[in-house]
Design a protein around this motif. Structure first.
Motif, mmCIF file in Angstrom:
data_model
loop_
_atom_site.group_PDB
_atom_site.id
_atom_site.type_symbol
_atom_site.label_atom_id
_atom_site.label_comp_id
_atom_site.label_asym_id
_atom_site.label_seq_id
_atom_site.Cartn_x
_atom_site.Cartn_y
_atom_site.Cartn_z
ATOM 1 N N ILE A 197 0.840 -1.202 0.000
ATOM 2 C CA ILE A 197 0.000 0.000 0.000
ATOM 3 C C ILE A 197 0.873 1.249 0.000
ATOM 4 C CG2 ILE A 197 -1.656 1.331 1.361
ATOM 5 C CD1 ILE A 197 -2.899 -1.286 2.260
ATOM 6 N N ALA A 198 1.894 1.251 0.849
ATOM 7 C CA ALA A 198 2.812 2.402 0.891
ATOM 8 C C ALA A 198 3.527 2.584 -0.448
ATOM 9 C CB ALA A 198 3.825 2.218 2.018
ATOM 10 N N LYS A 199 3.934 1.488 -1.063
ATOM 11 C CA LYS A 199 4.623 1.575 -2.355
ATOM 12 C C LYS A 199 3.693 2.086 -3.450
ATOM 13 C CE LYS A 199 8.187 -1.938 -1.556
ATOM 14 N NZ LYS A 199 8.748 -3.248 -1.970
ATOM 15 N N ALA A 200 2.427 1.664 -3.426
ATOM 16 C CA ALA A 200 1.478 2.125 -4.434
ATOM 17 C C ALA A 200 1.224 3.617 -4.299
ATOM 18 C CB ALA A 200 0.169 1.346 -4.305
ATOM 19 N N MET A 204 2.239 7.072 -6.788
ATOM 20 C CA MET A 204 1.338 8.159 -7.187
ATOM 21 C C MET A 204 1.921 9.531 -6.867
ATOM 22 S SD MET A 204 -2.283 6.682 -5.791
ATOM 23 C CE MET A 204 -2.895 5.047 -6.254
ATOM 24 N N VAL A 205 2.737 9.588 -5.813
ATOM 25 C CA VAL A 205 3.258 10.865 -5.329
ATOM 26 C C VAL A 205 4.479 11.331 -6.106
ATOM 27 C CG1 VAL A 205 4.370 11.981 -3.346
ATOM 28 C CG2 VAL A 205 2.331 10.559 -3.007
ATOM 29 N N SER A 217 9.822 9.585 -4.011
ATOM 30 C CA SER A 217 9.153 8.906 -2.916
ATOM 31 C C SER A 217 9.265 7.398 -3.030
ATOM 32 C CB SER A 217 7.666 9.318 -2.909
ATOM 33 O OG SER A 217 6.970 8.704 -1.853
ATOM 34 N N VAL A 218 9.324 6.724 -1.879
ATOM 35 C CA VAL A 218 9.317 5.268 -1.811
ATOM 36 C C VAL A 218 8.409 4.845 -0.657
ATOM 37 C CG1 VAL A 218 11.646 5.001 -2.748
ATOM 38 C CG2 VAL A 218 11.316 5.158 -0.271
ATOM 39 N N GLY A 219 7.937 3.612 -0.702
ATOM 40 C CA GLY A 219 7.201 3.038 0.412
ATOM 41 C C GLY A 219 8.081 2.033 1.119
ATOM 42 N N PHE A 220 8.092 2.054 2.459
ATOM 43 C CA PHE A 220 8.950 1.120 3.177
ATOM 44 C C PHE A 220 8.355 0.769 4.537
ATOM 45 C CE2 PHE A 220 10.105 4.955 5.250
ATOM 46 C CZ PHE A 220 10.783 4.644 6.425
ATOM 47 N N LYS A 225 8.414 1.056 14.411
ATOM 48 C CA LYS A 225 7.005 1.366 14.649
ATOM 49 C C LYS A 225 6.070 0.242 14.223
ATOM 50 C CE LYS A 225 7.803 6.331 14.229
ATOM 51 N NZ LYS A 225 7.887 6.481 15.701
ATOM 52 N N ASP A 226 6.620 -0.768 13.565
ATOM 53 C CA ASP A 226 5.816 -1.877 13.037
ATOM 54 C C ASP A 226 4.682 -1.340 12.162
ATOM 55 O OD1 ASP A 226 5.100 -4.534 12.567
ATOM 56 O OD2 ASP A 226 3.696 -4.564 14.255
ATOM 57 N N LYS A 227 4.989 -0.349 11.357
ATOM 58 C CA LYS A 227 4.051 0.240 10.405
ATOM 59 C C LYS A 227 4.810 0.539 9.116
ATOM 60 C CE LYS A 227 0.620 0.377 13.336
ATOM 61 N NZ LYS A 227 -0.575 -0.486 13.182
ATOM 62 N N VAL A 228 4.076 0.869 8.072
ATOM 63 C CA VAL A 228 4.726 1.273 6.825
ATOM 64 C C VAL A 228 4.599 2.781 6.661
ATOM 65 C CG1 VAL A 228 4.264 -0.947 5.736
ATOM 66 C CG2 VAL A 228 2.659 0.952 5.382
ATOM 67 N N ALA A 229 5.417 3.330 5.787
ATOM 68 C CA ALA A 229 5.395 4.777 5.572
ATOM 69 C C ALA A 229 5.637 5.104 4.109
ATOM 70 C CB ALA A 229 6.451 5.458 6.437
ATOM 71 N N VAL A 230 5.095 6.235 3.712
ATOM 72 C CA VAL A 230 5.430 6.832 2.421
ATOM 73 C C VAL A 230 6.541 7.835 2.709
ATOM 74 C CG1 VAL A 230 4.608 8.173 0.455
ATOM 75 C CG2 VAL A 230 3.075 6.545 1.587
ATOM 76 N N SER A 231 7.748 7.521 2.246
ATOM 77 C CA SER A 231 8.920 8.340 2.538
ATOM 78 C C SER A 231 9.223 9.241 1.352
ATOM 79 C CB SER A 231 10.130 7.447 2.836
ATOM 80 O OG SER A 231 11.275 8.224 3.109
ATOM 81 N N MET A 232 9.348 10.537 1.604
ATOM 82 C CA MET A 232 9.512 11.507 0.514
ATOM 83 C C MET A 232 10.740 12.382 0.709
ATOM 84 S SD MET A 232 5.597 12.855 0.089
ATOM 85 C CE MET A 232 5.478 13.311 1.836
ATOM 86 N N ASN A 233 11.419 12.666 -0.375
ATOM 87 C CA ASN A 233 12.372 13.765 -0.465
ATOM 88 C C ASN A 233 11.684 14.876 -1.243
ATOM 89 O OD1 ASN A 233 14.394 12.456 0.901
ATOM 90 N ND2 ASN A 233 15.453 11.758 -0.918
ATOM 91 N N MET A 234 11.400 15.969 -0.559
ATOM 92 C CA MET A 234 10.688 17.096 -1.164
ATOM 93 C C MET A 234 11.692 18.190 -1.498
ATOM 94 S SD MET A 234 7.296 17.155 1.292
ATOM 95 C CE MET A 234 6.386 18.188 0.129
ATOM 96 N N PHE A 235 11.801 18.527 -2.770
ATOM 97 C CA PHE A 235 12.831 19.462 -3.220
ATOM 98 C C PHE A 235 12.334 20.899 -3.359
ATOM 99 C CE2 PHE A 235 14.277 15.291 -4.522
ATOM 100 C CZ PHE A 235 15.627 15.326 -4.182
ATOM 101 N N ASP A 236 11.044 21.140 -3.179
ATOM 102 C CA ASP A 236 10.507 22.499 -3.301
ATOM 103 C C ASP A 236 9.215 22.592 -2.506
ATOM 104 O OD1 ASP A 236 9.606 25.004 -3.970
ATOM 105 O OD2 ASP A 236 9.806 24.756 -6.132
#
Length: 300
Positions: A197-200, A204-205, A217-220, A225-236
């Protein structure tokens, strides 16, 4: 007015605490330069450093740090999940206060030349220092990583900008750059352990797959935390504000039957990024940053 530059270099070691400390200490112990923090990652096998300082002390801190990385890291043995081409992989500079982008570009050039003069390690320039459009993108320079690049570094289109058309036999090469602002690293934590779900949502992001052009962005899975996250590098975060991206992630997660637990900021970010979120949430009218009382302490 005092001049301050923000630097976010990374070196290719994230597991051996003695090596990490020896390299980080080069920045910590340089007068006129402040170590904000450092972020080792064992899986990536790299460490990111955040520091601010006046131009000359920061320059010396970056050079000493690079020298220690070259001394202690052997790229013939190094392995990790993060793309890299050298022991001291990158040295990016960003104007913070009282300094222009052009001055940061000039300082990056000085650092690049001095790296080769002191250590004979080849240098690639990226960002505003890039010699062509392709090299503005780190992914182009890193294509093939250390192992692949050393086989093609003799080719004109892949050769370093400073030094011979080859990589250093143990230190590889270093990428030096200047840009307007650094990235903001953000993890949006989802209430699930389903990494698909995080990867999907990450797909999109991120810009390359049709999302926001200023986001990677990647999902990992987050073990702590025993949870998944949408991890982002935001450049602006000015033109693509955090609240806009958060809302998209929240909507997509809800459509998949998943809630959002929270947002984790990794490292530092600018005041404006959070003020933008507050302005959107509170619908602030005629707000001025001078209304934040702590801002008046700067320069006292």
């Amino acid at each position: 007015m005092s001049q301050f530059i923000h630097a976010v270099p990374n070196f290719s070691e994230g597991r051996d605490q003695k090596i990490i400390e020896a390299i980080v200490s080069q920045v910590r112990e340089t007068e006129g330069c402040k170590l904000i923090d450092f972020y080792p990652d064992a899986e990536f096998n790299r460490t990111v450093i955040e520091a601010i300082g006046r131009p000359e002390p920061l320059k010396e801190a970056m050079l000493k740090m690079a020298g220690k990385s070259y001394e202690l890291i052997d790229m013939e043995k190094q392995q990790g999940a993060h793309p890299r081409i050298g022991a001291q992989d990158t040295i990016p500079l960003f104007p913070l206060k009282g300094v222009t982008l052009e001055e940061c570009v000039a300082l990056a050039e000085e650092i690049g030349r001095e790296i080769y003069k002191r250590y004979e390690v080849p240098v690639f320039f990226s960002g505003e220092n890039a010699r062509n459009e392709d090299r503005k993108n780190l992914a182009f320079i890193r294509k093939g990583q250390y192992e692949g690049l050393k086989k093609v570094a003799h080719l004109p289109e892949r050769a370093p900008d400073i030094g011979p058309a080859a990589l250093h036999p143990t230190a590889g090469a270093t990428i030096v750059s200047a840009a307007t602002c650094g990235l903001t690293a953000v993890n949006v934590i989802l209430d699930t352990t389903d990494v698909s779900i995080a990867k999907a949502i990450a797909m999109m992001v991120r810009g390359p797959s049709g999302g926001f052009s200023t986001i990677r962005s990647v999902g990992f899975y987050m073990e702590d935390k025993d949870k998944v996250a949408v991890s982002m590098n935001m450049f602006d975060t000015q033109n693509t504000p955090l609240h806009r991206v958060f809302r998209l992630i929240e909507d997509e997660a809800r459509a998949k039957g998943v809630g959002v637990l929270g947002t984790q900021i990794v490292g530092t970010l600018h005041n404006d990024a959070l003020i933008s979120c507050a302005g959107h949430a509170l619908r602030l009218v005629d707000f001025d940053p001078k209304q934040i009382i702590e801002n008046h302490m700067i320069g006292l």
